[in-house]
Structure formats: structure tokens, C-alpha cells
Motif scaffolding. Structure first.
Motif, PDB file in Angstrom:
ATOM      1  N   ALA A 103       0.849  -1.196   0.000  1.00  0.00           N
ATOM      2  CA  ALA A 103       0.000   0.000   0.000  1.00  0.00           C
ATOM      3  C   ALA A 103       0.876   1.234   0.000  1.00  0.00           C
ATOM      4  O   ALA A 103       1.840   1.331   0.758  1.00  0.00           O
ATOM      5  CB  ALA A 103      -0.929   0.001   1.209  1.00  0.00           C
ATOM      6  N   MET A 104       0.542   2.185  -0.867  1.00  0.00           N
ATOM      7  CA  MET A 104       1.301   3.430  -1.007  1.00  0.00           C
ATOM      8  C   MET A 104       0.389   4.614  -0.752  1.00  0.00           C
ATOM      9  O   MET A 104      -0.677   4.724  -1.359  1.00  0.00           O
ATOM     10  CB  MET A 104       1.903   3.526  -2.412  1.00  0.00           C
ATOM     11  CG  MET A 104       2.603   4.843  -2.715  1.00  0.00           C
ATOM     12  SD  MET A 104       3.165   4.962  -4.443  1.00  0.00           S
ATOM     13  CE  MET A 104       4.561   3.839  -4.418  1.00  0.00           C
ATOM     14  N   VAL A 105       0.786   5.508   0.145  1.00  0.00           N
ATOM     15  CA  VAL A 105       0.027   6.729   0.376  1.00  0.00           C
ATOM     16  C   VAL A 105       0.559   7.796  -0.573  1.00  0.00           C
ATOM     17  O   VAL A 105       1.766   7.922  -0.782  1.00  0.00           O
ATOM     18  CB  VAL A 105       0.127   7.185   1.847  1.00  0.00           C
ATOM     19  CG1 VAL A 105       1.542   7.569   2.241  1.00  0.00           C
ATOM     20  CG2 VAL A 105      -0.838   8.350   2.113  1.00  0.00           C
ATOM     21  N   VAL A 106      -0.360   8.553  -1.186  1.00  0.00           N
ATOM     22  CA  VAL A 106       0.012   9.496  -2.247  1.00  0.00           C
ATOM     23  C   VAL A 106      -0.424  10.912  -1.874  1.00  0.00           C
ATOM     24  O   VAL A 106      -1.548  11.329  -2.171  1.00  0.00           O
ATOM     25  CB  VAL A 106      -0.631   9.085  -3.588  1.00  0.00           C
ATOM     26  CG1 VAL A 106      -0.194  10.032  -4.704  1.00  0.00           C
ATOM     27  CG2 VAL A 106      -0.280   7.649  -3.939  1.00  0.00           C
ATOM     28  N   PRO A 107       0.450  11.679  -1.238  1.00  0.00           N
ATOM     29  CA  PRO A 107       0.128  13.082  -0.951  1.00  0.00           C
ATOM     30  C   PRO A 107       0.454  14.016  -2.101  1.00  0.00           C
ATOM     31  O   PRO A 107       0.073  15.192  -2.086  1.00  0.00           O
ATOM     32  CB  PRO A 107       1.007  13.389   0.258  1.00  0.00           C
ATOM     33  CG  PRO A 107       2.199  12.507   0.080  1.00  0.00           C
ATOM     34  CD  PRO A 107       1.698  11.257  -0.596  1.00  0.00           C
ATOM     35  N   LEU A 108       1.173  13.510  -3.111  1.00  0.00           N
ATOM     36  CA  LEU A 108       1.570  14.339  -4.245  1.00  0.00           C
ATOM     37  C   LEU A 108       0.383  14.632  -5.158  1.00  0.00           C
ATOM     38  O   LEU A 108      -0.539  13.826  -5.261  1.00  0.00           O
ATOM     39  CB  LEU A 108       2.645  13.623  -5.058  1.00  0.00           C
ATOM     40  CG  LEU A 108       4.002  13.467  -4.375  1.00  0.00           C
ATOM     41  CD1 LEU A 108       4.792  12.352  -5.032  1.00  0.00           C
ATOM     42  CD2 LEU A 108       4.781  14.774  -4.435  1.00  0.00           C
ATOM     43  N   PRO A 109       0.398  15.757  -5.858  1.00  0.00           N
ATOM     44  CA  PRO A 109      -0.691  16.061  -6.803  1.00  0.00           C
ATOM     45  C   PRO A 109      -0.628  15.151  -8.017  1.00  0.00           C
ATOM     46  O   PRO A 109       0.424  14.963  -8.630  1.00  0.00           O
ATOM     47  CB  PRO A 109      -0.424  17.526  -7.183  1.00  0.00           C
ATOM     48  CG  PRO A 109       1.041  17.727  -6.957  1.00  0.00           C
ATOM     49  CD  PRO A 109       1.388  16.860  -5.789  1.00  0.00           C
ATOM     50  N   SER A 146       5.606   8.726  -1.004  1.00  0.00           N
ATOM     51  CA  SER A 146       6.398   9.530  -1.938  1.00  0.00           C
ATOM     52  C   SER A 146       6.080  11.001  -1.710  1.00  0.00           C
ATOM     53  O   SER A 146       4.910  11.363  -1.569  1.00  0.00           O
ATOM     54  CB  SER A 146       6.066   9.164  -3.389  1.00  0.00           C
ATOM     55  OG  SER A 146       6.363   7.822  -3.659  1.00  0.00           O
ATOM     56  N   ALA A 147       7.108  11.824  -1.698  1.00  0.00           N
ATOM     57  CA  ALA A 147       6.897  13.255  -1.486  1.00  0.00           C
ATOM     58  C   ALA A 147       8.163  14.004  -1.879  1.00  0.00           C
ATOM     59  O   ALA A 147       9.197  13.398  -2.178  1.00  0.00           O
ATOM     60  CB  ALA A 147       6.525  13.547  -0.034  1.00  0.00           C
ATOM     61  N   VAL A 148       8.066  15.308  -1.869  1.00  0.00           N
ATOM     62  CA  VAL A 148       9.237  16.153  -2.093  1.00  0.00           C
ATOM     63  C   VAL A 148       9.768  16.587  -0.728  1.00  0.00           C
ATOM     64  O   VAL A 148       9.062  16.480   0.283  1.00  0.00           O
ATOM     65  CB  VAL A 148       8.870  17.380  -2.955  1.00  0.00           C
ATOM     66  CG1 VAL A 148       8.468  16.935  -4.355  1.00  0.00           C
ATOM     67  CG2 VAL A 148       7.755  18.195  -2.314  1.00  0.00           C
ATOM     68  N   PRO A 149      11.012  17.047  -0.651  1.00  0.00           N
ATOM     69  CA  PRO A 149      11.607  17.360   0.654  1.00  0.00           C
ATOM     70  C   PRO A 149      10.773  18.301   1.513  1.00  0.00           C
ATOM     71  O   PRO A 149      10.681  18.115   2.738  1.00  0.00           O
ATOM     72  CB  PRO A 149      12.960  17.991   0.271  1.00  0.00           C
ATOM     73  CG  PRO A 149      13.315  17.325  -1.021  1.00  0.00           C
ATOM     74  CD  PRO A 149      12.010  17.161  -1.749  1.00  0.00           C
ATOM     75  N   THR A 150      10.137  19.311   0.907  1.00  0.00           N
ATOM     76  CA  THR A 150       9.332  20.256   1.693  1.00  0.00           C
ATOM     77  C   THR A 150       8.193  19.541   2.406  1.00  0.00           C
ATOM     78  O   THR A 150       7.898  19.827   3.573  1.00  0.00           O
ATOM     79  CB  THR A 150       8.778  21.363   0.782  1.00  0.00           C
ATOM     80  OG1 THR A 150       9.849  22.040   0.145  1.00  0.00           O
ATOM     81  CG2 THR A 150       7.972  22.364   1.601  1.00  0.00           C
ATOM     82  N   ALA A 173      15.528  16.119  -5.169  1.00  0.00           N
ATOM     83  CA  ALA A 173      16.777  16.452  -4.502  1.00  0.00           C
ATOM     84  C   ALA A 173      17.246  15.270  -3.682  1.00  0.00           C
ATOM     85  O   ALA A 173      16.447  14.395  -3.323  1.00  0.00           O
ATOM     86  CB  ALA A 173      16.596  17.682  -3.592  1.00  0.00           C
ATOM     87  N   PRO A 174      18.557  15.208  -3.351  1.00  0.00           N
ATOM     88  CA  PRO A 174      19.003  14.189  -2.411  1.00  0.00           C
ATOM     89  C   PRO A 174      18.328  14.415  -1.058  1.00  0.00           C
ATOM     90  O   PRO A 174      17.803  15.496  -0.778  1.00  0.00           O
ATOM     91  CB  PRO A 174      20.518  14.427  -2.312  1.00  0.00           C
ATOM     92  CG  PRO A 174      20.873  15.267  -3.486  1.00  0.00           C
ATOM     93  CD  PRO A 174      19.656  16.076  -3.802  1.00  0.00           C
ATOM     94  N   CYS A 175      18.345  13.408  -0.224  1.00  0.00           N
ATOM     95  CA  CYS A 175      17.776  13.540   1.114  1.00  0.00           C
ATOM     96  C   CYS A 175      18.830  14.124   2.036  1.00  0.00           C
ATOM     97  O   CYS A 175      19.831  13.458   2.333  1.00  0.00           O
ATOM     98  CB  CYS A 175      17.315  12.177   1.633  1.00  0.00           C
ATOM     99  SG  CYS A 175      16.530  12.259   3.251  1.00  0.00           S
TER     100      CYS A 175
END
Length: 626
Positions: free
Chosen positions: A296-302, A348-352, A379-381
């Protein structure tokens, strides 16, 4: 060397494949899997690569998928139809793969009833929703080309997008936040309220005939259809037509148009094929342990963004996972609740976004023990974020990736199990079948470890910018090498280090300064939450360095501003050359203070103009970010 498309070996048009190829002596197929896919066993944490020049090709014995989204979802409906695959928490929707495929077929049937023809462009304009996902697959079944429209677009951007691709129909939400989409349509077509649905006649939108609203109150939107009304138009005699179109659409045909962010000039529409986006998702999923590590993957990205619809939704579908949408737009507590309720293993998300999650005051109220994998784009983590993800979210494995809309999502991704010194300083290793090189201004490959422009050649490279051949030729040559515009270095092991955008580079007194290098250092400081570096005009040096800083405790720290600026400068100088330390600091409190493109990229040329006004500096902006 050209990439071989082993399509005949990997077609989804037949139920069984007699032989699967994988890495020799590493076969480890699970007893059940959603597709006839190759699941390599666990390999080393990093490849045994020792490069001497900045060129790498990652060959693979895993063949390509040759299919379309319509055929893909139908295959899943036949093979794992009773598995829950789509959960939309805020709409209280749970759908199996069979139910989802049927919903996509019903919508495709209704779109055919409207008279839409194969190859017509149809837009989707709205935030994340169950309907957004259905439309993504229904367009393929109906043989249409789907156009992702950014939910933040204003009237001029919407008009440009509709006309650029000659959109015949658009499916739109009621709006987002203060934006009322129907008001936008009225501004572009003042007589819409007197128009019959399906017969729009607008001088400003000459190609648009159908507006379909995602609404439960259609009476508020005269001149349009409701989504439910279009679904109810399905006819039995269209069933065969939908089946025919699903089969006739080729994997190499254009299927999806996504507009680039366009920090300068007008956005360009990247035309993507089913082959490109499906295989990009497929090989990203392999790299990230999909199916073996994640259910299961949660998707907060648009979803309108390539990372959301391809890097999340499509990966979930290919590997038979459960895709969980927590909210229409990013809301940290909705993400926490979705992870807890659906026992999601990956995010999955971006650093912000990750920073907002790990710093949320109510984090401790939720059980997030199921999480084990984080995928980071852009970006790298940073080391401090890697530590926070581990300590606060319990995430043990983090992989960063690099890509672009023009590359169908990604060309590089980290390998789960990479040591921290790799995952915090690089954006991954090339995906299977991908070539990459770093070149100088003359187009020659540079020695390993030297800076230059990153170029890639891969199965995911876009077909081109829609109706802009000249713009396409500027970045894609006849040899299919694509210039990314990013400054980068390759390590001897083949990992990618992004130095910055070529147009973001600051030239200070003849020295080239790369903002990302300074940003990464400042993010290590205990008081810095976020930072953006850019250049501002300087009479003596040409450009000076300006830092926009967001603090963890703004109200308290800003009381001692002078001491804080001195401490930050000393902190940078301990790690970097003196000429790389910022001359100016601007402290801000909210992410909304930073100008962004609709897809979340910082508009550094606007930031420069804002800084010049605040700091009382003259001169014109000497660079722009694209």
C-alpha cells in the motif's frame, strides 16, 4: 547504442509468457504477482561500477512492457480483480481493480457517446480525487489524449493550455480554494450559461465543445455536463467501440500531454507515450522494491504532476498495490491518518512535504509503524532529514530520484539499502536501459567527477513538445540524446550529483557558485528549516549571493538577527570556500512568501526581483530559472 524494445516478449495481449528474463542466478519470483513481470532477487546495495569518464549505460535483461493504460487495467481486473487497489479516504471510496476498471470503461463509453474521436485531446483540471484516477485510464480506453491541467492555473494560463493543444473537452472540478473554475470558463466564454451542453461556440476557445463538471449540483453550472451525466450516457452499442479503441491504441502513440512549469516564458506541452510512462513506472517500481516490499502506497503528491500520476498511481497499478489518496491537496494529518488506517508501507513526497510531516505537532498521535520506504523526488535527502525520517516516522529506507516531465518521470533513482553517504549526496543510479552522460560546452563527455550538463537517452524521453518542433530540437537531437539543462557530476560508481540549473548559477567575481551546494550546507544548521539561494546584482562583483531563510523558531530567533546572520555565515565558511558565503540574508515565516510555479518550483528570477526591492539594490536580473 540504441535501446532495444523487447516488446514481443512482454506484450500483455496474451495470458502466459513461456520464459521470463532476469539477472542471471538471481531469480526469485513470488508465488503471486499482478502481472507476468520480472521480480529480480535482492542484489548488492550498489553496482560494481568504476567509471573513468562521465558516460554510463545501465543494461538490463528485464524486457520492456508493451501495453497501454487501458489494456493494463483490464489485465489487472481479470487477474486480481477482487483486490482493493484504490482508496480515497476523503471521499469514503474503496474500489477493487475490477470495480475500478469497470468505472473507467463506463466513463470511456460516455465520452464516446459525446462524439469524441480517437486522438482528440481531453483535459482533467482538478485536485486529487477518485474521478481523477478513473479519467487517467478512461482516456486510454477511449483512445483519447489526456491533458493534465494544473489546478492552480488562472484564466490566461487556462486559455493558453486549451488552445495550444486544441482541447475538445475538459473535465473540471468546481474549483480549489478561492478559485472558482466555472467563473474562469465564463470569463473565456461569457455566453456559456445560455449555451447547450456539448455545443459550445466560443471565439476565444474555438476548439472546446464539452465542459464536464465534477459536481453533485449540476444546476449551478449551465452549459456544462456533470461527470455523472456523462457516465449515464453509456450505451450498449458503444461497448464494442470502446473495446476496439482500447485494442487499436498503440503503446508508442501519444497518450498524455503535461505542461512544463514554465518559470520563464509560456509553458510547453510535453507529449508522452504509453510506452514511456508505463516503463518509467515499471522500472522505478523495480528499483524501489514494489510488490516485494510494498502493498500500500500513500500518495500526498498532486496527480496532475508527473511524479504523482506516473511515479505513484501507475506504479501502484502495475504492481497490484493499493493506492491511497489521503486528501485533495497535501494535508499532513490526513497523510498520517491514511497511513495508520490503511497500513501503508511507502510514501512519496518532495523534501518540503517531508519536512512538514516530521515537524508536525500532532505527529505522535498516530501509529505509523507500517511505514518502511520513503521515495523523495527533486533532490538528495539531506542528512538531517534522513535522521528525522528515521527517528520520527520510523522509515528505514529512503531513495531519492531525478527526472523531469520530459523524461516520463525519472531516469535515476536510488537503490534501497544504499549507505547514508550515497542517499544524502546523490539522486540515484540510472534506471534499467537508461544512458546518461555529462558534457562540456562543446558537447564532449567530461572526465568522471567534473561538472557539466547532464544528458540522457532513454525509453521515457518525450515524443516532443506539442506543436513546437523548434523547441523540441533545442533539447533533443537526432540521436535522441536529451539535454536536461541541469549541471551535474557522475561518481565513479555511476551515481548522479546535481549541482544546479545552468541558469541558476551565480557568477560572483568570476567564480561560478552553485546555489544547491550552499542550500545543502545551510540545511544542516540547527535553526534552518528551509533555504533558497540566488544571485543579486553587485556593482563590483557582478553578482552577490542572497539567502532566503525560514527558521524553525522564527519569532524567537529573529530577535537576535545580527548574531544569527554572523553565525550562519561562519557556519557556511567552515564547510565551503569563503566566496560561497551569502552576503545578504532575508528571513521569511511562511512557504507562501516564496514565489512558486504551479508545480512547486521556486521562481528564482522573481525571488531576485523581490530581494532587490527589499535590499534597495539596482540593476536588472542577470539570470532566470527555467
Amino acid at each position: 547504442m540504441p535501446i532495444l524494445r523487447l516488446q514481443a516478449l512482454y506484450s500483455l495481449n496474451f495470458p502466459k509468457i513461456s520464459r521470463l528474463l532476469t539477472h542471471p542466478a538471481r531469480c526469485n519470483y513470488p508465488a503471486q504477482r499482478a502481472l507476468h513481470i520480472v521480480i529480480p532477487g535482492n542484489g548488492p546495495s550498489w553496482p560494481e561500477t568504476h567509471l573513468t569518464e562521465s558516460y554510463i549505460h545501465n543494461p538490463s535483461q528485464i524486457p520492456f512492457l508493451s501495453t497501454t493504460l487501458g489494456r493494463l487495467i483490464e489485465y489487472q481486473a481479470r487477474t486480481i480483480g477482487d483486490r482493493v487497489g484504490f482508496v480515497v479516504a476523503f471521499q469514503n471510496i474503496r474500489k477493487t481493480y475490477a470495480q475500478f476498471s469497470q468505472d473507467a470503461s463506463d466513463l470511456a463509453n460516455g465520452l464516446v457517446s459525446l462524439g469524441l474521436q480517437p486522438g482528440d485531446r481531453i483535459g482533467i483540471w482538478g485536485t486529487n480525487s477518485y474521478e481523477w484516477m478513473v479519467i487517467f485510464f478512461a482516456a486510454s480506453k477511449a483512445g483519447l489524449i489526456l491533458v493534465n491541467v494544473n489546478p492552480a492555473y488562472k484564466v490566461p494560463e487556462l486559455e493558453y493550455c486549451l488552445n495550444k493543444v486544441q482541447m475538445k473537452a475538459i473535465i473540471a472540478a468546481e474549483g480549489v480554494g478561492p478559485l472558482n473554475y466555472y467563473d474562469y470558463f465564463q470569463k473565456l466564454h461569457p455566453e456559456i450559461h445560455n449555451s447547450a451542453p456539448g455545443n459550445l461556440q466560443s471565439t476565444r476557445l474555438p476548439h472546446l465543445k464539452h465542459i464536464i463538471m465534477l459536481t453533485k449540483t449540476p444546476e449551478k453550472f449551465p452549459g456544462t455536463y456533470s461527470y455523472d451525466a456523462v457516465v449515464s450516457m453509456k450505451r450498449q452499442d458503444n461497448v464494442r467501440e470502446v473495446e476496439k479503441r482500447t485494442k487499436l491504441l498503440q503503446s508508442d502513440d501519444a497518450f498524455n500531454i503535461q505542461f512544463t512549469s514554465g518559470t520563464t516564458g509560456t509553458p510547453k506541452g510535453a507529449s508522452l507515450s504509453s510506452f514511456g510512462i508505463i516503463n518509467a513506472a515499471y522500472f522505478c517500481g523495480h528499483r524501489l522494491g514494489a510488490m516485494t516490499k510494498t502493498k500500500a502506497m500513500v500518495v500526498p503528491l498532486p496527480l496532475f504532476h508527473i511524479f504523482g500520476c506516473v511515479g505513484n498511481l501507475l506504479i501502484s497499478c502495475i504492481f497490484g498495490m493499493k493506492c491511497v489518496l489521503p486528501s485533495p491537496r497535501f494535508e499532513p494529518e490526513a497523510v498520517f491518518k491514511a497511513i495508520q488506517d490503511e497500513e501503508c508501507q511507502s510514501i512519496s513526497a518532495v523534501p518540503t512535504m517531508f519536512r512538514d510531516l516530521v515537524n508536525h505537532p500532532n505527529l505522535a498521535n498516530y501509529n505509523l509503524s507500517s511505514l518502511n520506504v520513503a521515495l523523495m523526488g527533486g533532490a538528495p535527502c539531506p542528512p538531517e532529514l534522513l535522521k528525522a525520517l528515521n527517528e520520527k516516522l520510523g522509515i528505514k529506507q529512503v531513495a531519492a530520484g531525478y527526472g523531469a516531465t520530459e523524461q516520463s518521470v525519472a531516469t535515476f533513482f536510488g537503490i534501497l539499502g544504499d549507505p547514508a553517504e550515497i542517499s544524502t549526496t546523490t539522486t540515484g543510479y540510472p534506471l534499467s536501459h537508461v544512458e546518461a552522460k555529462v558534457i562540456d560546452v562543446d558537447g564532449r563527455i567530461v572526465p568522471i567527477g567534473e561538472k557539466g550538463e547532464l544528458c540522457t537517452r532513454s525509453f521515457g524521453t518525450m515524443l516532443g513538445y506539442w506543436d513546437e518542433e523548434d523547441k523540441t530540437r533545442e533539447i533533443i537531437g537526432p540521436d535522441r540524446w536529451m539535454k536536461t539543462g541541469d549541471l551535474a557530476k557522475l561518481t565513479e560508481k555511476g551515481y548522479l550529483k546535481i549541482v544546479g540549473r545552468a541558469k541558476d548559477m551565480v557568477v560572483r567575481g568570476g567564480e561560478n557558485v552553485y546555489p544547491v551546494e550552499i542550500e545543502n550546507v545551510l540545511l544542516e544548521h540547527e535553526h534552518v528549516l528551509d533555504v533558497h539561494i540566488h544571485g543579486v546584482p553587485d556593482d563590483r562583483l557582478g553578482e552577490e549571493i542572497c539567502a532566503w531563510i525560514r527558521l524553525h523558531d522564527h519569532a524567537e530567533m529573529i530577535k537576535a538577527r545580527d548574531e544569527l546572520e554572523t553565525a550562519l555565515t561562519e557556519f557556511v565558511r567552515k564547510k565551503l570556500a569563503k566566496y560561497k558565503s551569502p552576503r545578504y540574508y532575508i528571513f521569511y515565516e511562511s512557504p507562501l512568501d516564496i514565489p512558486m510555479t504551479p508545480s512547486g518550483k521556486v521562481k528564482k528570477f522573481e525571488l531576485t526581483d523581490m530581494a532587490k526591492t527589499r535590499l534597495g539594490l539596482g540593476g536588472k536580473t542577470t539570470f532566470q530559472s527555467s
